[in-house]
Design a protein around this motif. Structure first.
Motif, short mmCIF file in Angstrom:
data_model
loop_
_atom_site.label_atom_id
_atom_site.label_comp_id
_atom_site.label_asym_id
_atom_site.label_seq_id
_atom_site.Cartn_x
_atom_site.Cartn_y
_atom_site.Cartn_z
N LEU A 33 0.82 -1.21 0.00
CA LEU A 33 0.00 0.00 0.00
C LEU A 33 0.86 1.26 0.00
O LEU A 33 0.45 2.28 -0.57
CB LEU A 33 -0.94 0.03 1.21
CG LEU A 33 -2.12 -0.92 1.19
CD1 LEU A 33 -2.85 -0.89 2.53
CD2 LEU A 33 -3.08 -0.56 0.07
N LYS A 34 2.02 1.22 0.63
CA LYS A 34 2.91 2.38 0.65
C LYS A 34 3.29 2.80 -0.76
O LYS A 34 3.40 3.98 -1.06
CB LYS A 34 4.19 2.07 1.43
CG LYS A 34 4.04 2.11 2.91
CD LYS A 34 5.32 1.76 3.60
CE LYS A 34 6.25 2.94 3.65
NZ LYS A 34 7.38 2.75 4.57
N GLU A 35 3.48 1.83 -1.63
CA GLU A 35 3.88 2.11 -3.01
C GLU A 35 2.68 2.42 -3.90
O GLU A 35 2.79 3.25 -4.81
CB GLU A 35 4.66 0.91 -3.58
CG GLU A 35 5.91 0.58 -2.81
CD GLU A 35 6.89 1.74 -2.73
OE1 GLU A 35 7.05 2.46 -3.74
OE2 GLU A 35 7.48 1.92 -1.65
N ASP A 36 1.56 1.76 -3.67
CA ASP A 36 0.36 1.95 -4.48
C ASP A 36 -0.87 1.79 -3.59
O ASP A 36 -1.26 0.67 -3.28
CB ASP A 36 0.32 0.92 -5.61
CG ASP A 36 -0.91 1.07 -6.49
OD1 ASP A 36 -1.65 2.07 -6.35
OD2 ASP A 36 -1.13 0.17 -7.32
N PRO A 37 -1.48 2.91 -3.16
CA PRO A 37 -2.62 2.81 -2.24
C PRO A 37 -3.88 2.22 -2.88
O PRO A 37 -4.84 1.92 -2.17
CB PRO A 37 -2.84 4.25 -1.80
CG PRO A 37 -2.20 5.09 -2.82
CD PRO A 37 -1.10 4.28 -3.42
N PHE A 38 -3.87 2.05 -4.19
CA PHE A 38 -5.04 1.49 -4.87
C PHE A 38 -4.64 0.20 -5.57
O PHE A 38 -4.58 0.14 -6.79
CB PHE A 38 -5.63 2.51 -5.84
CG PHE A 38 -5.99 3.80 -5.16
CD1 PHE A 38 -7.05 3.86 -4.29
CD2 PHE A 38 -5.22 4.93 -5.37
CE1 PHE A 38 -7.38 5.04 -3.64
CE2 PHE A 38 -5.54 6.11 -4.72
CZ PHE A 38 -6.61 6.16 -3.86
N LEU A 39 -4.35 -0.80 -4.78
CA LEU A 39 -3.97 -2.11 -5.32
C LEU A 39 -5.13 -2.70 -6.12
O LEU A 39 -6.28 -2.30 -5.96
CB LEU A 39 -3.60 -3.05 -4.17
CG LEU A 39 -2.41 -2.62 -3.31
CD1 LEU A 39 -2.30 -3.51 -2.09
CD2 LEU A 39 -1.14 -2.65 -4.13
N HIS A 40 -4.83 -3.69 -6.94
CA HIS A 40 -5.86 -4.30 -7.78
C HIS A 40 -6.98 -4.91 -6.96
O HIS A 40 -8.11 -5.00 -7.43
CB HIS A 40 -5.24 -5.35 -8.71
CG HIS A 40 -4.71 -6.54 -7.98
ND1 HIS A 40 -5.48 -7.63 -7.70
CD2 HIS A 40 -3.51 -6.80 -7.45
CE1 HIS A 40 -4.78 -8.51 -7.03
NE2 HIS A 40 -3.56 -8.03 -6.86
N ASP A 41 -6.71 -5.32 -5.71
CA ASP A 41 -7.75 -5.95 -4.90
C ASP A 41 -8.35 -5.01 -3.85
O ASP A 41 -9.11 -5.45 -3.00
CB ASP A 41 -7.21 -7.22 -4.24
CG ASP A 41 -6.01 -6.98 -3.35
OD1 ASP A 41 -5.38 -5.92 -3.48
OD2 ASP A 41 -5.69 -7.86 -2.54
N SER A 42 -8.02 -3.72 -3.91
CA SER A 42 -8.63 -2.78 -2.96
C SER A 42 -9.97 -2.30 -3.51
O SER A 42 -10.14 -2.17 -4.72
CB SER A 42 -7.70 -1.60 -2.68
OG SER A 42 -7.49 -0.84 -3.84
N LYS A 43 -10.91 -2.05 -2.60
CA LYS A 43 -12.24 -1.62 -3.00
C LYS A 43 -12.68 -0.48 -2.10
O LYS A 43 -12.29 -0.40 -0.93
CB LYS A 43 -13.24 -2.77 -2.86
CG LYS A 43 -12.95 -3.91 -3.79
CD LYS A 43 -13.98 -4.99 -3.70
CE LYS A 43 -13.62 -6.09 -4.68
NZ LYS A 43 -14.54 -7.19 -4.64
#
Length: 85
Positions: A33-43
């Motif tokens: 999350l530190k690198e990408d707060p909108f991961l493919h599995d985040s909703k």
């Protein structure tokens, strides 16, 4: 862009009490999350005033809010899927 991670007292309490293997898996996801707060599995969680997102880690969920102005992520709750929403 790397985000700074902040924990609420509720999430810190959960992490202190969690088993080591669960805690390690959760921290691995938080590093992502530190690198990408909108991961493919985040909703996005519907029904909250702020834009709250969730991401699954096995039977657990991490709830967080992204603050772009401060480049930070507030992890405000972590828990079992049936308890978190």
């Amino acid at each position: 862009m790397t985000f700074q991670i902040e924990f609420s007292s509720i999430s810190e309490k959960f992490l202190r009490k969690a088993q080591e293997d669960i805690r390690n898996r959760i921290f691995d996801k938080i590093k992502q999350l530190k690198e990408d707060p909108f991961l493919h599995d985040s909703k996005r969680v519907i029904g909250k005033e702020e834009k709250v997102f969730r991401v699954r880690v096995g039977d657990y969920r991490i709830l967080y809010v992204v603050y772009f102005d401060e480049k930070s992520i507030l992890i405000f709750d972590i828990g079992r899927r049936e308890r978190i929403y």
